[in-house]
Design a protein around this motif. Structure first.
Motif, mmCIF file in Angstrom:
data_model
loop_
_atom_site.group_PDB
_atom_site.id
_atom_site.type_symbol
_atom_site.label_atom_id
_atom_site.label_comp_id
_atom_site.label_asym_id
_atom_site.label_seq_id
_atom_site.Cartn_x
_atom_site.Cartn_y
_atom_site.Cartn_z
ATOM 1 N N ASP A 167 -5.996 37.562 -6.971
ATOM 2 C CA ASP A 167 -7.355 38.009 -6.660
ATOM 3 C C ASP A 167 -7.552 39.477 -7.021
ATOM 4 O O ASP A 167 -8.100 40.259 -6.256
ATOM 5 N N GLN A 168 -7.070 39.881 -8.196
ATOM 6 C CA GLN A 168 -7.213 41.248 -8.705
ATOM 7 C C GLN A 168 -6.314 42.264 -7.998
ATOM 8 O O GLN A 168 -6.466 43.456 -8.189
ATOM 9 N N HIS A 169 -5.411 41.832 -7.159
ATOM 10 C CA HIS A 169 -4.512 42.734 -6.448
ATOM 11 C C HIS A 169 -3.105 42.576 -7.011
ATOM 12 O O HIS A 169 -2.661 41.467 -7.288
ATOM 13 N N PRO A 170 -2.374 43.695 -7.187
ATOM 14 C CA PRO A 170 -1.009 43.590 -7.719
ATOM 15 C C PRO A 170 -0.081 42.845 -6.770
ATOM 16 O O PRO A 170 -0.307 42.812 -5.566
ATOM 17 N N ILE A 171 0.949 42.291 -7.339
ATOM 18 C CA ILE A 171 1.940 41.559 -6.557
ATOM 19 C C ILE A 171 3.205 42.402 -6.445
ATOM 20 O O ILE A 171 3.676 42.959 -7.435
ATOM 21 N N VAL B 129 8.202 50.990 -4.903
ATOM 22 C CA VAL B 129 6.792 50.888 -5.264
ATOM 23 C C VAL B 129 6.103 52.171 -4.819
ATOM 24 O O VAL B 129 6.135 52.523 -3.643
ATOM 25 N N LYS B 130 5.485 52.857 -5.774
ATOM 26 C CA LYS B 130 4.753 54.083 -5.462
ATOM 27 C C LYS B 130 3.370 53.721 -4.951
ATOM 28 O O LYS B 130 2.765 52.740 -5.391
ATOM 29 N N GLY B 131 2.887 54.531 -4.005
ATOM 30 C CA GLY B 131 1.567 54.293 -3.460
ATOM 31 C C GLY B 131 1.074 55.503 -2.695
ATOM 32 O O GLY B 131 1.598 56.607 -2.844
ATOM 33 N N VAL B 132 0.061 55.266 -1.870
ATOM 34 C CA VAL B 132 -0.556 56.337 -1.084
ATOM 35 C C VAL B 132 -0.624 55.911 0.376
ATOM 36 O O VAL B 132 -0.964 54.768 0.689
ATOM 37 N N LEU B 133 -0.290 56.845 1.246
ATOM 38 C CA LEU B 133 -0.334 56.640 2.689
ATOM 39 C C LEU B 133 -1.634 57.228 3.216
ATOM 40 O O LEU B 133 -1.918 58.410 3.003
ATOM 41 N N TYR B 134 -2.437 56.395 3.886
ATOM 42 C CA TYR B 134 -3.738 56.822 4.403
ATOM 43 C C TYR B 134 -3.772 56.746 5.919
ATOM 44 O O TYR B 134 -3.343 55.739 6.492
ATOM 45 N N PRO B 135 -4.329 57.763 6.579
ATOM 46 C CA PRO B 135 -4.622 57.642 8.007
ATOM 47 C C PRO B 135 -5.937 56.880 8.151
ATOM 48 O O PRO B 135 -6.917 57.191 7.470
ATOM 49 N N LYS C 110 -1.594 54.037 10.179
ATOM 50 C CA LYS C 110 -1.276 54.518 8.841
ATOM 51 C C LYS C 110 -1.196 53.290 7.946
ATOM 52 O O LYS C 110 -0.650 52.262 8.328
ATOM 53 N N LEU C 111 -1.770 53.412 6.754
ATOM 54 C CA LEU C 111 -1.813 52.303 5.809
ATOM 55 C C LEU C 111 -1.229 52.748 4.482
ATOM 56 O O LEU C 111 -1.623 53.783 3.938
ATOM 57 N N PHE C 112 -0.291 51.962 3.950
ATOM 58 C CA PHE C 112 0.281 52.221 2.634
ATOM 59 C C PHE C 112 -0.413 51.313 1.631
ATOM 60 O O PHE C 112 -0.412 50.095 1.775
ATOM 61 N N SER C 113 -1.012 51.919 0.615
ATOM 62 C CA SER C 113 -1.680 51.156 -0.437
ATOM 63 C C SER C 113 -0.962 51.370 -1.757
ATOM 64 O O SER C 113 -0.667 52.500 -2.146
ATOM 65 N N TYR C 114 -0.715 50.282 -2.472
ATOM 66 C CA TYR C 114 -0.060 50.344 -3.773
ATOM 67 C C TYR C 114 -0.952 49.757 -4.856
ATOM 68 O O TYR C 114 -0.526 49.558 -5.984
ATOM 69 N N THR D 101 -1.676 60.751 1.202
ATOM 70 C CA THR D 101 -0.533 61.429 0.599
ATOM 71 C C THR D 101 0.344 60.393 -0.094
ATOM 72 O O THR D 101 0.443 59.242 0.352
ATOM 73 N N LYS D 102 0.992 60.812 -1.159
ATOM 74 C CA LYS D 102 1.856 59.907 -1.902
ATOM 75 C C LYS D 102 3.086 59.571 -1.076
ATOM 76 O O LYS D 102 3.606 60.414 -0.345
ATOM 77 N N ASP D 103 3.523 58.324 -1.197
ATOM 78 C CA ASP D 103 4.746 57.883 -0.542
ATOM 79 C C ASP D 103 5.301 56.716 -1.345
ATOM 80 O O ASP D 103 4.688 56.288 -2.334
#
Length: 105
Positions: free
Chosen positions: A46-50, A61-67, A6-10, A30-32
């Motif tokens: 490098d264009q990625h948020p800190i 920090v709001k983001g999305v959880l991906y399988p 599972k990967l959390f992306s923000y 799904t949101k997490d």
């Protein structure tokens, strides 16, 4: 695809164009929320948020959880900047997931 992680992306990995470029497909998630961290919208590496840990439960920090699969994780590791490290975090939902966090100097 066999899901093993599972990967959390923000940040940028939530964008379908980035997913297509890195993984050759779009992800469904799904949101997490990652509690105890603060996102600095104006600062990027490098264009990625800190984000930084605050250890304050009021910060989140709001983001999305991906399988994702092992192969997906490998591709995303290659995509991410050396300024980030993949760490195991626990999200507000109680799910343990990988997240790419900036290296602390």
């Amino acid at each position: 695809m066999r899901t093993t992680h599972k990967l959390f992306s923000y940040g940028k990995l939530q964008e379908h164009e980035v997913q297509q470029a890195v993984l050759n497909r779009k992800l469904k998630g799904t949101k997490d929320i990652l509690v105890g961290f603060k996102k600095f919208e104006k600062q990027t590496t490098d264009q990625h948020p800190i984000i930084e840990p605050t250890n304050d439960v009021k910060d989140a920090v709001k983001g999305v959880l991906y399988p994702i699969s092992n192969l997906d994780l490998y591709k995303i590791d290659s995509y991410r900047s050396l300024n980030y490290a993949r760490k195991l975090v626990t999200l507000k939902s109680g799910t343990k997931a990988w997240a790419y966090l900036p290296h602390v100097n």
